[in-house]
Design an enzyme around this catalytic site. Structure first.
Site, mmCIF file in Angstrom:
data_model
loop_
_atom_site.group_PDB
_atom_site.id
_atom_site.type_symbol
_atom_site.label_atom_id
_atom_site.label_comp_id
_atom_site.label_asym_id
_atom_site.label_seq_id
_atom_site.Cartn_x
_atom_site.Cartn_y
_atom_site.Cartn_z
ATOM 1 N N TYR A 100 7.002 31.600 -0.734
ATOM 2 C CA TYR A 100 6.516 31.360 0.633
ATOM 3 C C TYR A 100 7.405 30.351 1.361
ATOM 4 O O TYR A 100 7.677 30.496 2.560
ATOM 5 C CB TYR A 100 5.054 30.881 0.611
ATOM 6 C CG TYR A 100 4.107 31.999 0.226
ATOM 7 C CD1 TYR A 100 3.628 32.889 1.183
ATOM 8 C CD2 TYR A 100 3.720 32.189 -1.102
ATOM 9 C CE1 TYR A 100 2.785 33.940 0.828
ATOM 10 C CE2 TYR A 100 2.881 33.232 -1.463
ATOM 11 C CZ TYR A 100 2.413 34.103 -0.490
ATOM 12 O OH TYR A 100 1.590 35.137 -0.838
ATOM 13 N N ARG A 140 -16.150 29.556 9.307
ATOM 14 C CA ARG A 140 -14.741 29.672 9.684
ATOM 15 C C ARG A 140 -14.597 29.598 11.204
ATOM 16 O O ARG A 140 -13.682 28.951 11.700
ATOM 17 C CB ARG A 140 -14.220 31.001 9.129
ATOM 18 C CG ARG A 140 -12.858 31.431 9.564
ATOM 19 C CD ARG A 140 -11.790 30.735 8.761
ATOM 20 N NE ARG A 140 -10.520 31.417 8.941
ATOM 21 C CZ ARG A 140 -9.808 31.356 10.062
ATOM 22 N NH1 ARG A 140 -10.221 30.631 11.076
ATOM 23 N NH2 ARG A 140 -8.669 32.017 10.149
ATOM 24 N N ARG A 151 -13.744 35.976 3.671
ATOM 25 C CA ARG A 151 -14.169 36.712 4.856
ATOM 26 C C ARG A 151 -15.143 37.856 4.607
ATOM 27 O O ARG A 151 -15.739 38.352 5.547
ATOM 28 C CB ARG A 151 -12.944 37.230 5.604
ATOM 29 C CG ARG A 151 -12.212 36.101 6.316
ATOM 30 C CD ARG A 151 -10.890 36.559 6.874
ATOM 31 N NE ARG A 151 -10.009 36.920 5.783
ATOM 32 C CZ ARG A 151 -8.706 37.166 5.920
ATOM 33 N NH1 ARG A 151 -8.160 37.109 7.113
ATOM 34 N NH2 ARG A 151 -7.976 37.480 4.886
ATOM 35 N N ARG A 187 -10.997 34.419 -5.208
ATOM 36 C CA ARG A 187 -11.333 34.582 -3.777
ATOM 37 C C ARG A 187 -12.805 34.926 -3.568
ATOM 38 O O ARG A 187 -13.143 35.732 -2.700
ATOM 39 C CB ARG A 187 -10.471 35.668 -3.137
ATOM 40 C CG ARG A 187 -9.019 35.313 -2.962
ATOM 41 C CD ARG A 187 -8.813 34.501 -1.664
ATOM 42 N NE ARG A 187 -7.406 34.316 -1.432
ATOM 43 C CZ ARG A 187 -6.706 34.967 -0.496
ATOM 44 N NH1 ARG A 187 -7.295 35.821 0.297
ATOM 45 N NH2 ARG A 187 -5.441 34.720 -0.357
ATOM 46 N N ASP A 234 -5.991 26.360 -0.404
ATOM 47 C CA ASP A 234 -4.963 27.404 -0.429
ATOM 48 C C ASP A 234 -3.739 26.881 -1.164
ATOM 49 O O ASP A 234 -3.488 25.671 -1.173
ATOM 50 C CB ASP A 234 -4.575 27.831 0.991
ATOM 51 C CG ASP A 234 -3.860 29.175 0.967
ATOM 52 O OD1 ASP A 234 -4.548 30.211 0.953
ATOM 53 O OD2 ASP A 234 -2.621 29.182 0.902
HETATM 54 O O1 CP3 Z 1 -12.346 31.581 -3.298
HETATM 55 C C1 CP3 Z 1 -11.221 31.268 -3.746
HETATM 56 O O2 CP3 Z 1 -10.604 31.954 -4.598
HETATM 57 C C2 CP3 Z 1 -10.623 29.934 -3.322
HETATM 58 C C3 CP3 Z 1 -9.773 29.937 -2.223
HETATM 59 C C4 CP3 Z 1 -8.362 30.477 -2.223
HETATM 60 C C5 CP3 Z 1 -7.762 30.926 -1.017
HETATM 61 N N1 CP3 Z 1 -6.454 31.211 -1.271
HETATM 62 C C6 CP3 Z 1 -8.451 31.013 0.286
HETATM 63 C C7 CP3 Z 1 -7.861 31.784 1.390
HETATM 64 C C8 CP3 Z 1 -7.402 30.577 -3.236
HETATM 65 C C9 CP3 Z 1 -7.530 30.290 -4.725
HETATM 66 C C10 CP3 Z 1 -6.193 31.026 -2.616
HETATM 67 C C11 CP3 Z 1 -4.927 31.201 -3.339
HETATM 68 C C12 CP3 Z 1 -3.807 31.863 -2.662
HETATM 69 N N2 CP3 Z 1 -3.403 31.728 -1.362
HETATM 70 C C13 CP3 Z 1 -2.875 32.692 -3.341
HETATM 71 C C14 CP3 Z 1 -2.889 32.993 -4.820
HETATM 72 C C15 CP3 Z 1 -3.850 34.059 -5.171
HETATM 73 C C16 CP3 Z 1 -3.474 35.413 -4.652
HETATM 74 O O3 CP3 Z 1 -4.248 35.936 -3.826
HETATM 75 O O4 CP3 Z 1 -2.440 35.943 -5.083
HETATM 76 C C17 CP3 Z 1 -1.931 33.093 -2.385
HETATM 77 C C18 CP3 Z 1 -0.750 34.007 -2.642
HETATM 78 C C19 CP3 Z 1 -2.264 32.473 -1.141
HETATM 79 C C20 CP3 Z 1 -1.503 32.551 0.146
HETATM 80 C C21 CP3 Z 1 -2.320 33.065 1.254
HETATM 81 N N3 CP3 Z 1 -3.407 32.425 1.808
HETATM 82 C C22 CP3 Z 1 -2.123 34.285 1.957
HETATM 83 C C23 CP3 Z 1 -1.049 35.300 1.638
HETATM 84 C C24 CP3 Z 1 -3.131 34.357 2.927
HETATM 85 C C25 CP3 Z 1 -3.289 35.402 3.995
HETATM 86 C C26 CP3 Z 1 -3.886 36.645 3.459
HETATM 87 C C27 CP3 Z 1 -5.330 36.742 3.863
HETATM 88 O O5 CP3 Z 1 -6.156 37.142 3.014
HETATM 89 O O6 CP3 Z 1 -5.592 36.481 5.037
HETATM 90 C C28 CP3 Z 1 -3.937 33.193 2.802
HETATM 91 C C29 CP3 Z 1 -5.121 32.871 3.618
HETATM 92 C C30 CP3 Z 1 -6.397 32.605 2.896
HETATM 93 N N4 CP3 Z 1 -6.539 31.839 1.762
HETATM 94 C C31 CP3 Z 1 -7.690 33.063 3.282
HETATM 95 C C32 CP3 Z 1 -8.605 32.551 2.348
HETATM 96 C C33 CP3 Z 1 -10.105 32.708 2.349
HETATM 97 C C34 CP3 Z 1 -8.006 33.893 4.527
HETATM 98 C C35 CP3 Z 1 -7.913 32.983 5.729
HETATM 99 C C36 CP3 Z 1 -8.982 33.195 6.757
HETATM 100 O O7 CP3 Z 1 -10.173 32.898 6.534
HETATM 101 O O8 CP3 Z 1 -8.576 33.612 7.855
#
Ligand code: CP3
Length: 344
Positions: free
Chosen positions: A153, A40, A31, A27, A77
């Site tokens: 999910y 974004r 944000r 990640r 994602d």
């Molecule tokens: O920079 C990176 O690592 C690449 C991008 C990436 C994202 N999600 C972007 C993202 C990666 C590799 C993921 C994987 C992901 N997504 C996982 C596995 C890794 C982990 O964290 O366990 C999981 C479980 C998800 C599912 C997911 N996506 C959730 C639960 C959420 C909401 C939680 C949150 O932080 O808001 C997301 C949204 C998400 N994925 C965001 C980002 C940058 C935030 C969205 C936003 O900008 O509003």
């Protein structure tokens, strides 16, 4: 001394011990970076950002420009796969992901591979753009969620603490649930194969909820599907390194790391460094495992932990990373402090 050619990340993945381990952060785009929040807001929704190759490429590159990590990870994602299979997926502000739940064999008929690649095609274009734009020393990582984690999910309809819906299905109708896992294995292999063809040089499988399963379930729903995914990907792309991240697996990290055919294993924050050096790093490269909250706290606590992890894994192949993703309240300055130390 002769310098081995090649990207540092790829050398470590081949088992080479480097004096300064390569690093990237799960990640690393997101944000906590003001320039991410700017893009974004231009994109509209989170899925719009994931499906805009131009903007998704831009946010992938943002942390690389600031900190010069050894690897960039595709901005996307893990829930793109259920979306590609036809499930309704939405990201609601402040709520996280929301999906139309699929909880039994009859719901499962709503998901299919027909049209999958057309739906996710912008992701492949993002990969090609990033491959083109990256500095020559930076490695491009593609990724997908592992079937179990994605299934949580799909069945829960979003994030979960207790996993009641997905476990009720898995325990109550293992054959039917197995059909969902089979579909996810097939989709994941094909999706990751396309990412490799578009320019991904390494793949990571995120099994973020692996730790929710007791041993028999872990073997059946985490290890077994991963064996099949790795074998199928290696049959198509024999040289592609694959990193597995079975978060929360505890002692089951050992069978996961040694039986699935992965090239490196990513360690969560709770894994003991001394134990992992002995039980895992003696067999394959390890990645990890700084507590992401130390990047919020900063200061001496951060510095001490970085030293402890570097020295604990200094005997073998190591990729420095976090034990989970960068959290939203991280000040960009502490990431700078970490990057400076890892380069020093
Ligand atoms: O920079 C990176 O690592 C690449 C991008 C990436 C994202 N999600 C972007 C993202 C990666 C590799 C993921 C994987 C992901 N997504 C996982 C596995 C890794 C982990 O964290 O366990 C999981 C479980 C998800 C599912 C997911 N996506 C959730 C639960 C959420 C909401 C939680 C949150 O932080 O808001 C997301 C949204 C998400 N994925 C965001 C980002 C940058 C935030 C969205 C936003 O900008 O509003």
């Amino acid at each position: 001394m002769a310098i081995t050619p090649g990207k540092r990340m790829l050398r470590a993945l081949k088992g080479e011990r480097l004096d300064k381990p390569p690093f990237w952060l799960m990640r690393q785009a997101g944000r906590y970076l003001p320039e991410y929040r700017e893009i974004r807001s231009q994109a509209g929704g989170f899925l719009d950002l994931c499906f805009s190759p131009k903007l998704a490429c831009e946010v992938t590159l943002q942390p690389i420009r600031r900190y010069g990590m050894d690897a960039a990870i595709l901005f996307s994602d893990i829930l793109i796969v259920p979306y590609g299979l036809g499930q309704g997926v939405a990201f609601k502000e402040g709520e996280g992901p929301v999906l139309d739940p699929v909880r039994n064999a009859s719901d499962l008929s709503r998901l299919s591979l027909d049209g999958f690649h057309e739906r996710v095609a912008p992701v492949y274009e993002t990969v090609s753009r990033i491959a083109e734009a990256l500095p020559k020393e930076t490695t491009l990582i593609g990724f997908a969620g592992s079937p179990w984690t994605v299934a949580t999910y799909i069945a829960e309809g979003g994030g979960s603490k207790e996993f009641v819906a997905v476990k009720r299905w898995a325990y109550g109708d293992p054959e039917g649930f197995g059909q969902l896992i089979d579909l996810l294995v097939e989709a994941t292999v094909s999706y990751l194969s396309h990412q490799v063809e578009a320019g991904a040089e390494v793949l990571q499988l995120f099994d973020s909820w692996a730790g929710a399963l007791p041993e028999p379930g872990f073997r059946r729903w985490c290890i077994e599907p991963t064996i099949r995914i790795v074998a199928a990907l290696k049959a198509r792309h024999p040289d592609i390194p694959i990193i597995g991240f079975p978060r929360g697996a505890g002692t089951l990290y050992v069978p996961y790391a040694t039986e699935t055919g992965i090239d490196a294993v990513s360690l969560d924050t709770t894994v003991s460094v001394a134990w992992a050096a002995e039980a895992l790093q003696s067999k394959l490269p390890v990645q990890g495992n700084l507590d992401p909250i130390l990047l919020v706290a900063g200061g001496d606590a951060l510095d001490r932990e970085v030293e402890r992890i570097l020295s604990g894994f200094s005997g073998g192949a190591h990729i420095f990373n976090l034990g989970h993703g960068v959290t939203q309240t991280t000040p960009p300055e502490t990431v700078e402090r970490l990057a400076r130390r890892l380069r020093a």
